[in-house]
Design an enzyme around this catalytic site. Structure first.
Site, PDB file in Angstrom:
ATOM      1  CE1 TYR A 161      32.823   7.189   7.102  1.00  0.00           C
ATOM      2  CE2 TYR A 161      31.400   9.081   6.725  1.00  0.00           C
ATOM      3  CZ  TYR A 161      31.978   7.910   6.267  1.00  0.00           C
ATOM      4  OH  TYR A 161      31.729   7.458   4.999  1.00  0.00           O
TER       5      TYR A 161
HETATM    6  P1  NAP Z   1      31.543  -1.401   4.359  1.00  0.00           P
HETATM    7  O1  NAP Z   1      30.460  -2.272   3.829  1.00  0.00           O
HETATM    8  O2  NAP Z   1      31.585  -1.097   5.819  1.00  0.00           O
HETATM    9  O3  NAP Z   1      32.944  -2.016   3.925  1.00  0.00           O
HETATM   10  C1  NAP Z   1      34.121  -1.474   4.414  1.00  0.00           C
HETATM   11  C2  NAP Z   1      35.276  -2.215   3.783  1.00  0.00           C
HETATM   12  O4  NAP Z   1      36.480  -1.734   4.389  1.00  0.00           O
HETATM   13  C3  NAP Z   1      35.191  -3.700   4.008  1.00  0.00           C
HETATM   14  O5  NAP Z   1      35.630  -4.389   2.869  1.00  0.00           O
HETATM   15  C4  NAP Z   1      36.167  -3.932   5.152  1.00  0.00           C
HETATM   16  O6  NAP Z   1      36.708  -5.222   5.052  1.00  0.00           O
HETATM   17  C5  NAP Z   1      37.216  -2.863   4.866  1.00  0.00           C
HETATM   18  N1  NAP Z   1      38.008  -2.513   6.041  1.00  0.00           N
HETATM   19  C6  NAP Z   1      37.574  -2.007   7.217  1.00  0.00           C
HETATM   20  N2  NAP Z   1      38.612  -1.849   8.054  1.00  0.00           N
HETATM   21  C7  NAP Z   1      39.719  -2.276   7.385  1.00  0.00           C
HETATM   22  C8  NAP Z   1      41.096  -2.387   7.719  1.00  0.00           C
HETATM   23  N3  NAP Z   1      41.554  -2.009   8.920  1.00  0.00           N
HETATM   24  N4  NAP Z   1      41.943  -2.870   6.787  1.00  0.00           N
HETATM   25  C9  NAP Z   1      41.500  -3.253   5.567  1.00  0.00           C
HETATM   26  N5  NAP Z   1      40.207  -3.171   5.195  1.00  0.00           N
HETATM   27  C10 NAP Z   1      39.335  -2.693   6.103  1.00  0.00           C
HETATM   28  O7  NAP Z   1      31.584   0.017   3.610  1.00  0.00           O
HETATM   29  P2  NAP Z   1      30.843   0.546   2.293  1.00  0.00           P
HETATM   30  O8  NAP Z   1      29.506   1.005   2.678  1.00  0.00           O
HETATM   31  O9  NAP Z   1      31.033  -0.423   1.195  1.00  0.00           O
HETATM   32  O10 NAP Z   1      31.723   1.847   2.037  1.00  0.00           O
HETATM   33  C11 NAP Z   1      32.928   1.788   1.327  1.00  0.00           C
HETATM   34  C12 NAP Z   1      33.568   3.154   1.329  1.00  0.00           C
HETATM   35  O11 NAP Z   1      32.636   4.129   0.879  1.00  0.00           O
HETATM   36  C13 NAP Z   1      34.045   3.632   2.691  1.00  0.00           C
HETATM   37  O12 NAP Z   1      35.218   4.390   2.533  1.00  0.00           O
HETATM   38  C14 NAP Z   1      32.904   4.509   3.161  1.00  0.00           C
HETATM   39  O13 NAP Z   1      33.307   5.474   4.107  1.00  0.00           O
HETATM   40  C15 NAP Z   1      32.502   5.162   1.839  1.00  0.00           C
HETATM   41  N6  NAP Z   1      31.126   5.656   1.861  1.00  0.00           N
HETATM   42  C16 NAP Z   1      30.086   4.783   1.985  1.00  0.00           C
HETATM   43  C17 NAP Z   1      28.803   5.290   1.999  1.00  0.00           C
HETATM   44  C18 NAP Z   1      27.599   4.375   2.146  1.00  0.00           C
HETATM   45  O14 NAP Z   1      26.486   4.898   2.320  1.00  0.00           O
HETATM   46  N7  NAP Z   1      27.743   3.093   2.054  1.00  0.00           N
HETATM   47  C19 NAP Z   1      28.583   6.677   1.909  1.00  0.00           C
HETATM   48  C20 NAP Z   1      29.668   7.522   1.774  1.00  0.00           C
HETATM   49  C21 NAP Z   1      30.952   6.995   1.748  1.00  0.00           C
HETATM   50  P3  NAP Z   1      37.197  -6.147   6.264  1.00  0.00           P
HETATM   51  O15 NAP Z   1      36.211  -5.990   7.374  1.00  0.00           O
HETATM   52  O16 NAP Z   1      37.203  -7.512   5.617  1.00  0.00           O
HETATM   53  O17 NAP Z   1      38.566  -5.677   6.605  1.00  0.00           O
END
Ligand code: NAP
Length: 276
Positions: A161
């Protein structure tokens, strides 16, 4: 410059990872800012539900189920966007996945390392490869790539990651240099802990611990990341490109004061009442 409440009126924006969490919040915020939105992720049912919600609210949303590890599917996604709307003004490359649970590097399976790179880094490269020419056709645009505070400051046990999110900032800056003169701005956001599915599933104690490491003493909300994405996509950010902006309640600013009282009982904290 359009500084109204709908700064993206008549624009078309695409969000990957739009099926839940930060991506879904960003799609809604882009719609509220006036944009038509293209929703991409693998979960077709979730995309369709979100598109219905946005369309019922008077917006225009197009769900396009897409796996960002499939380069042909990503190319089709942009082609479908151009067929439907004839332009692409903004893209938030937010999808993330793959990887491994926390463990020291030597224990990480090579396939798990590759899986994180395939979604978090290669997926964004391929998306930009097709988004940028589409934006150039319309005279320019703005791209926001979703990195993480873990892309600016390493976290132990998360080799895949962390590597993917550091590399994503390099990719963002390299692309920003390539297209600054042509009018495509490309920036990265670096969220700290945000309350989405993973942190929700981890439970209250994990949320409290995460909040305790944040100077603002709380974790963030998806809408707070979405608001920054909308701003970076808008003309209000017209001279910003190649930036990596932390959205982290002060986490990367440095160490919190030594003599502060213990963390509050709730991860939400008083700041949770802050406006989106
Ligand atoms: P999440 O709830 O895990 O959602 C991830 C999204 O990515 C989902 O919509 C998933 O949809 C999609 N995804 C995963 N694999 C995919 C693929 N192969 N093709 C297309 N879509 C795909 O994540 P989140 O917490 O909302 O985070 C969103 C972003 O913010 C990410 O880049 C994460 O690294 C970043 N981030 C999050 C946090 C946090 O604390 N939440 C902190 C720092 C950074 P499907 O499963 O429907 O494909």
């Amino acid at each position: 410059m359009n500084t109204t409440a709908r700064p993206l009126e008549n624009r078309v924006a695409l969000v990957t990872g739009a099926s839940r969490g930060i991506g879904a919040a960003t799609a809604k915020a882009l719609h509220e800012a006036g944009a038509a939105v293209v929703l991409a992720a693998r979960d077709a049912a979730a995309l369709s539900a979100l598109a219905t919600e946005i369309n019922d609210a008077g917006g225009r949303a197009l769900p396009v189920p897409t796996d960002v590890t499939d380069a042909d599917a990503v190319e089709r996604l942009i082609r479908r966007t151009m067929e439907e709307f004839g332009r692409l003004d903004a893209a938030v490359n937010n999808a993330a996945g793959g990887g491994h649970r926390p463990m020291p590097l030597a224990d990480v399976d090579v396939d798990d390392f590759d899986s994180a790179m395939a979604v978090n880094l290669r997926g964004v490269f391929v998306a930009m490869k097709h988004e940028i020419p589409a934006m150039l056709e319309g005279g320019g645009g703005a791209i926001v790539n979703m990195s993480s505070t873990a892309g600016l400051q390493a976290v132990g046990g998360l080799a895949a990651y962390v590597s993917s999110k550091f590399a994503l900032i390099g990719l963002t800056r390299s692309a920003a240099l390539d297209y600054a003169e042509a009018g495509v701005r490309i920036n990265a956001l670096a969220p700290g802990p945000i309350l989405t599915e993973q942190l929700q599933a981890a439970g209250e104690q994990a949320q409290r611990m995460a909040a305790g490491a944040i100077p603002a003493r709380r974790i963030g909300r998806p809408e707070e990341v979405a608001a920054a994405a909308v701003w970076l996509c808008s003309d209000a950010a017209s001279f910003i490109t190649g930036a990596a902006l932390p959205i982290d309640g002060g986490k990367l600013a440095g160490m919190a004061p030594f003599a502060r009282p213990p963390a509050p009982a709730s991860a939400a904290g008083p700041g949770d009442k802050a406006p989106a």
